[in-house]
Design a protein around this motif. Structure first.
Motif, PDB file in Angstrom:
ATOM      1  N   PRO A   1       0.832  -1.212   0.000  1.00 56.57           N
ATOM      2  CA  PRO A   1       0.000   0.000   0.000  1.00 56.57           C
ATOM      3  C   PRO A   1       0.864   1.257   0.000  1.00 56.57           C
ATOM      4  CG  PRO A   1      -0.679  -1.539   1.728  1.00 56.57           C
ATOM      5  CD  PRO A   1       0.627  -2.034   1.204  1.00 56.57           C
ATOM      6  N   GLU A   2       0.320   2.308  -0.573  1.00 52.70           N
ATOM      7  CA  GLU A   2       0.995   3.604  -0.548  1.00 52.70           C
ATOM      8  C   GLU A   2       0.299   4.492   0.477  1.00 52.70           C
ATOM      9  OE1 GLU A   2       0.903   5.205  -4.489  1.00 52.70           O
ATOM     10  OE2 GLU A   2       1.923   3.482  -5.392  1.00 52.70           O
ATOM     11  N   PHE A   3       1.081   5.260   1.222  1.00 50.17           N
ATOM     12  CA  PHE A   3       0.513   6.161   2.224  1.00 50.17           C
ATOM     13  C   PHE A   3      -0.101   7.384   1.548  1.00 50.17           C
ATOM     14  CE2 PHE A   3       4.223   4.181   4.479  1.00 50.17           C
ATOM     15  CZ  PHE A   3       3.494   3.409   5.361  1.00 50.17           C
ATOM     16  N   PRO A   4      -1.221   7.894   2.077  1.00 52.24           N
ATOM     17  CA  PRO A   4      -2.017   7.284   3.156  1.00 52.24           C
ATOM     18  C   PRO A   4      -2.940   6.201   2.587  1.00 52.24           C
ATOM     19  CG  PRO A   4      -3.044   9.329   2.479  1.00 52.24           C
ATOM     20  CD  PRO A   4      -1.789   9.181   1.650  1.00 52.24           C
ATOM     21  N   PHE A   5      -3.271   5.216   3.414  1.00 50.46           N
ATOM     22  CA  PHE A   5      -4.238   4.210   2.997  1.00 50.46           C
ATOM     23  C   PHE A   5      -5.190   3.905   4.149  1.00 50.46           C
ATOM     24  CE2 PHE A   5      -0.655   1.671   4.619  1.00 50.46           C
ATOM     25  CZ  PHE A   5      -1.278   0.670   5.359  1.00 50.46           C
ATOM     26  N   LEU A   6      -6.299   3.272   3.809  1.00 47.33           N
ATOM     27  CA  LEU A   6      -7.264   2.864   4.823  1.00 47.33           C
ATOM     28  C   LEU A   6      -7.041   1.386   5.142  1.00 47.33           C
ATOM     29  CD1 LEU A   6     -10.589   4.510   3.541  1.00 47.33           C
ATOM     30  CD2 LEU A   6      -9.077   5.344   5.356  1.00 47.33           C
ATOM     31  N   ALA A   7      -7.017   1.073   6.410  1.00 54.77           N
ATOM     32  CA  ALA A   7      -6.868  -0.316   6.838  1.00 54.77           C
ATOM     33  C   ALA A   7      -8.096  -0.716   7.642  1.00 54.77           C
ATOM     34  CB  ALA A   7      -5.609  -0.484   7.684  1.00 54.77           C
ATOM     35  N   MET A   8      -8.667  -1.848   7.290  1.00 56.37           N
ATOM     36  CA  MET A   8      -9.742  -2.420   8.099  1.00 56.37           C
ATOM     37  C   MET A   8      -9.152  -3.599   8.866  1.00 56.37           C
ATOM     38  SD  MET A   8     -13.458  -4.011   7.011  1.00 56.37           S
ATOM     39  CE  MET A   8     -14.348  -2.458   7.032  1.00 56.37           C
ATOM     40  N   THR A   9      -9.068  -3.454  10.182  1.00 61.19           N
ATOM     41  CA  THR A   9      -8.520  -4.522  11.018  1.00 61.19           C
ATOM     42  C   THR A   9      -9.683  -5.287  11.639  1.00 61.19           C
ATOM     43  OG1 THR A   9      -8.325  -2.968  12.881  1.00 61.19           O
ATOM     44  CG2 THR A   9      -6.385  -3.297  11.501  1.00 61.19           C
ATOM     45  N   ILE A  10      -9.765  -6.560  11.322  1.00 63.87           N
ATOM     46  CA  ILE A  10     -10.896  -7.388  11.750  1.00 63.87           C
ATOM     47  C   ILE A  10     -10.370  -8.672  12.378  1.00 63.87           C
ATOM     48  CG2 ILE A  10     -12.772  -6.532  10.296  1.00 63.87           C
ATOM     49  CD1 ILE A  10     -11.876  -8.325   8.063  1.00 63.87           C
ATOM     50  N   SER A  11     -10.724  -8.859  13.649  1.00 65.42           N
ATOM     51  CA  SER A  11     -10.229 -10.029  14.373  1.00 65.42           C
ATOM     52  C   SER A  11     -11.237 -10.427  15.443  1.00 65.42           C
ATOM     53  CB  SER A  11      -8.873  -9.698  15.019  1.00 65.42           C
ATOM     54  OG  SER A  11      -9.032  -8.716  16.026  1.00 65.42           O
ATOM     55  N   GLY A  12     -10.823 -11.364  16.290  1.00 65.77           N
ATOM     56  CA  GLY A  12     -11.704 -11.815  17.362  1.00 65.77           C
ATOM     57  C   GLY A  12     -11.928 -10.762  18.423  1.00 65.77           C
TER      58      GLY A  12
ATOM     59  N   THR B   1     -12.458  -4.602  15.642  1.00 70.98           N
ATOM     60  CA  THR B   1     -13.019  -4.235  14.346  1.00 70.98           C
ATOM     61  C   THR B   1     -12.814  -2.737  14.213  1.00 70.98           C
ATOM     62  OG1 THR B   1     -14.708  -5.957  14.572  1.00 70.98           O
ATOM     63  CG2 THR B   1     -15.032  -4.318  12.838  1.00 70.98           C
ATOM     64  N   GLN B   2     -11.931  -2.331  13.334  1.00 69.45           N
ATOM     65  CA  GLN B   2     -11.579  -0.921  13.208  1.00 69.45           C
ATOM     66  C   GLN B   2     -11.368  -0.532  11.746  1.00 69.45           C
ATOM     67  OE1 GLN B   2      -7.880  -0.839  15.452  1.00 69.45           O
ATOM     68  NE2 GLN B   2      -8.910  -0.247  17.351  1.00 69.45           N
ATOM     69  N   ILE B   3     -11.624   0.735  11.459  1.00 63.66           N
ATOM     70  CA  ILE B   3     -11.188   1.335  10.197  1.00 63.66           C
ATOM     71  C   ILE B   3     -10.161   2.390  10.581  1.00 63.66           C
ATOM     72  CG2 ILE B   3     -11.812   2.712   8.188  1.00 63.66           C
ATOM     73  CD1 ILE B   3     -14.545   1.431   8.216  1.00 63.66           C
ATOM     74  N   VAL B   4      -8.961   2.244  10.024  1.00 63.50           N
ATOM     75  CA  VAL B   4      -7.833   3.082  10.431  1.00 63.50           C
ATOM     76  C   VAL B   4      -7.266   3.819   9.221  1.00 63.50           C
ATOM     77  CG1 VAL B   4      -5.544   3.075  11.509  1.00 63.50           C
ATOM     78  CG2 VAL B   4      -7.281   1.409  12.235  1.00 63.50           C
ATOM     79  N   LYS B   5      -7.020   5.107   9.399  1.00 66.39           N
ATOM     80  CA  LYS B   5      -6.308   5.875   8.379  1.00 66.39           C
ATOM     81  C   LYS B   5      -4.820   5.792   8.703  1.00 66.39           C
ATOM     82  CE  LYS B   5      -5.651  10.498   6.435  1.00 66.39           C
ATOM     83  NZ  LYS B   5      -5.855  11.955   6.663  1.00 66.39           N
ATOM     84  N   VAL B   6      -4.062   5.204   7.787  1.00 67.66           N
ATOM     85  CA  VAL B   6      -2.632   4.981   8.013  1.00 67.66           C
ATOM     86  C   VAL B   6      -1.844   6.048   7.248  1.00 67.66           C
ATOM     87  CG1 VAL B   6      -0.765   3.300   7.912  1.00 67.66           C
ATOM     88  CG2 VAL B   6      -3.125   2.509   8.196  1.00 67.66           C
ATOM     89  N   ASN B   7      -1.299   7.007   7.983  1.00 67.14           N
ATOM     90  CA  ASN B   7      -0.574   8.115   7.356  1.00 67.14           C
ATOM     91  C   ASN B   7       0.866   7.741   7.011  1.00 67.14           C
ATOM     92  OD1 ASN B   7      -2.779  10.040   7.695  1.00 67.14           O
ATOM     93  ND2 ASN B   7      -2.309   9.955   9.869  1.00 67.14           N
TER      94      ASN B   7
END
Length: 341
Positions: free
Chosen positions: A131-142, A145-151
């Motif tokens: 991925p190239e910055f910035p990108f959106l990451a959806m972290t999904i686990s047990g 559950t997050q949507i993160v802006k990765v600068n």
């Protein structure tokens, strides 16, 4: 120390998997994971048993990771470990071992946020696009559950997260309602492939902004199954694939609608997913489909880097090493640890 000879020994022990990895720069040389079978009979992770299993596993796992690549301990540049978030007892085992080994070897110690590891796993050198910055990451686990802006590697902003249950918990609790063994999430995915996703309809929780909620869906599934099994005791057995497909379809729709909203809100079209639930085929296929439809660049981790593993801890450790972001022997495990802290 130059880039060509950075060797990171990484340790992950946030939940019920004991893992150790050795990285040369951003390339994984070994990634050993010891799973804990003891939890299956209890239908979920028992923290005390997890801690005891980590104590039994950590020495042979680290030893195996080093032996696989034939690197002596003296060649290790730094030791990275999961500081949190996770189960406190489990984290303490990994943290204590990492601190002791770093002191014994006289090498720097690097603390890693478990969720940052899931996100930066995309930067492990496997020959895949990154991925190239910035990108959106959806972290999904047990547990998340997050949507993160990765600068950048070290600047991350949480745009939305679950208000109650995580998506992985929704999958596992649904599986438990259906009488499937733990861990049930992968089994939901397996049976969903054989079923009709439109067979049954479940209401989708309404939450503000980019936040999620899965407790209502879990309750809706429970009441639905109770009602149907009263009418027909064989309902689950006769409709298992369709139930799994319908529940998975509902969860995927919830996730993807929030992701579309995040893209619209930020204008960012670089999308990456991570965490154990990112191994789910329904979620992977939906992301690829949306990517083609809306012109997103999508990034999906290899299966071995989806579930908890030390390689993802090691890649964070590598980039922190390059920036001299070290910690000391006063560092402690933290069961709660935000990406923004």
């Amino acid at each position: 120390m130059t880039k060509s000879n950075v060797y990171i020994l990484a340790i992950e022990s946030s939940c019920d998997d004991t893992s150790a990895a050795v990285l040369e720069n951003d390339k994984v040389l070994s990634n050993v994971v010891a799973n804990q079978e003891v939890h299956k009979q209890y239908g979920g992770v028992v923290p005390e048993l997890a801690s005891r299993a980590h104590l039994q596993n950590i020495v042979p796992v680290v030893d195996n990771a080093l032996k696989k690549v034939g690197i002596p301990k003296e060649k290790i540049s730094a030791i990275a470990f999961t500081q949190g978030p996770g189960l406190m007892g489990s984290l303490l085992v990994g943290t204590s071992f990492a601190k002791s080994l770093a002191m014994g070897l006289g090498v720097p110690l690097i603390e890693v946020n478990h969720m940052q590891g899931h996100i930066l796993a995309h930067f492990i050198d496997e020959g895949n696009p990154k991925p190239e910055f910035p990108f959106l990451a959806m972290t999904i686990s047990g547990g998340h559950t997050q949507i993160v802006k990765v600068n950048n590697f070290f600047s991350m902003e949480i745009l939305g997260e679950t208000l109650d249950d995580a998506v992985g918990e929704a999958f596992d609790k649904t599986a438990k309602i259906l009488g499937l063994p733990y861990p049930g999430g992968p089994l939901i995915d397996k049976y969903a492939k054989e079923g009709n996703p439109k067979a049954f309809s479940f209401s989708k929780p309404q939450t503000e902004g980019l936040n999620f909620s899965f407790s209502g869906l879990k309750t809706a599934v429970l009441y639905f199954i109770q009602k149907k099994t009263q009418e027909n005791p064989n309902f689950i057995a006769e409709n298992l694939a369709d139930i799994c497909a319908s529940v998975q379809h509902t969860i995927v729709e919830i996730l993807m609608k929030k992701l579309q909203k995040a893209v619209k809100q930020t204008g960012i079209k670089q999308i990456a997913i991570g965490g154990g639930v990112s191994a789910n085929s329904g979620i992977r296929n939906a992301l690829l489909t949306l990517g083609e439809k809306y012109g997103w660049k999508t990034y999906i981790p290899e299966f071995q880097y989806c579930t908890d593993n030390a390689a993802m801890v090691g890649i964070v450790g590598y980039y922190k090493f390059l920036e001299n972001q070290f910690t000391d022997q006063q560092t402690t495990a933290k069961a709660r640890l935000s990406l923004e802290s």
